[in-house]
Design an enzyme around this catalytic site. Sequence first.
Site, PDB file in Angstrom:
ATOM      1  N   SER A 191      -0.195  10.133   2.536  1.00 15.85           N
ATOM      2  CA  SER A 191       0.937  10.310   3.436  1.00 15.85           C
ATOM      3  C   SER A 191       1.433  11.755   3.346  1.00 15.85           C
ATOM      4  CB  SER A 191       2.031   9.298   3.098  1.00 15.85           C
ATOM      5  OG  SER A 191       2.998   9.238   4.123  1.00 15.85           O
ATOM      6  N   ASP A 209      -2.540   1.388  10.470  1.00 17.26           N
ATOM      7  CA  ASP A 209      -1.450   2.346  10.323  1.00 17.26           C
ATOM      8  C   ASP A 209      -0.883   2.705  11.696  1.00 17.26           C
ATOM      9  OD1 ASP A 209       0.297   4.031   9.048  1.00 17.26           O
ATOM     10  OD2 ASP A 209      -1.243   5.308   8.157  1.00 17.26           O
ATOM     11  N   HIS A 251      -0.709   1.681   5.855  1.00 17.38           N
ATOM     12  CA  HIS A 251      -0.382   3.064   5.516  1.00 17.38           C
ATOM     13  C   HIS A 251      -0.692   3.437   4.063  1.00 17.38           C
ATOM     14  CE1 HIS A 251       1.331   6.952   5.925  1.00 17.38           C
ATOM     15  NE2 HIS A 251       2.348   6.715   5.107  1.00 17.38           N
TER      16      HIS A 251
END
Length: 250
Positions: free
Chosen positions: A93, A192, A222
Site C-alpha cells: 500500500s 482491491d 488490499h
Amino acid sequence: MKFTKPQPLTIEGGKKAVLLLHGFTGSTKDVKKLGEFLSQRGYTVHAPIYSGHGVEPEALLETKPEDWWNDVVEGYNFLQSKGYEEIAVVGISLGGVFSLKVAETFPVKACVAMCAPITRDNSKGLFTRLYHYARLYKHFENKSKDQIISELHELRITPKDSLDGVTRLTTETRDELATIKAPTLVLQGSLDDELYQESAPFILNTVETDDKEIIWYENSGHIITLDKEREKVYEDVYKFLDHIEWSVAN
C-alpha cells in the site's frame, strides 16, 4: 483495554537484507508474517513503524508523510549501519509507494511494490480509512458509545494537511518511476479497489528495468500479506528475491 504500541521489527536471518514497509494506518503487523517467512529462508528483515502509526488515530494527523518517509530512510540506514551492503525493499500500500521511492533514491538489489496506489491524484478515501481505523481503535479501548461519537466528530473537524501530503509524495514518486533500474516485482489483489488495480500495470510499464514482473491474486483484496492467498504472496516474494544474483552468501 489499552493497545500495546507496535514496535519496529528486526529478525536476523542471513547476510542478505530486506527492508519491509507497512501501509497507511497500518503497522509492522502488516508485514510480520512475510518477514518471518523470509528470515527462515536466509534473509535479515527490518520493518520500521511510521510516526503516528499503531497508536491513537489523532496522533497520525499530528505527523506528516515527510515524517513517515524519514522513518523509512532511518530503516534503510539502520540496515546499513548493521553492515548489510545489499538491501532489497518490499512494501505494501503506502509502503509500496515508499518502496518505489527507496528504489529511486538509494541503491537496492530489488524492489517489491504490493498494492501501491501510485496513480493517486487526490486524498479521497484516505480519511475514510483513518476514520474506520479510529472507530475500531476506540471500540477496543472499551470507550462508551457517546465518547466514541464525540471523539470521531472531533476527528472529522481536525485539519488533515497530512492527508494532502500523501498525494504530493505519491505524485513525486510517480514522476521518478522511470529512474528505477533495480529488478521490480509488482503484486496486486484482483479484489482491491480500482485505484490500486490501475496502479499495478502503470508501475510495471513505467519502471525502466528489464527484470520486472507482475502477479495478480484473484481471491485477494488490499492487504494481500494477510489475505487468503498470503502464503502464495510470501512464496512469490521469496522466489523473486532468490533469483537475483546477490554478491553475499549466507
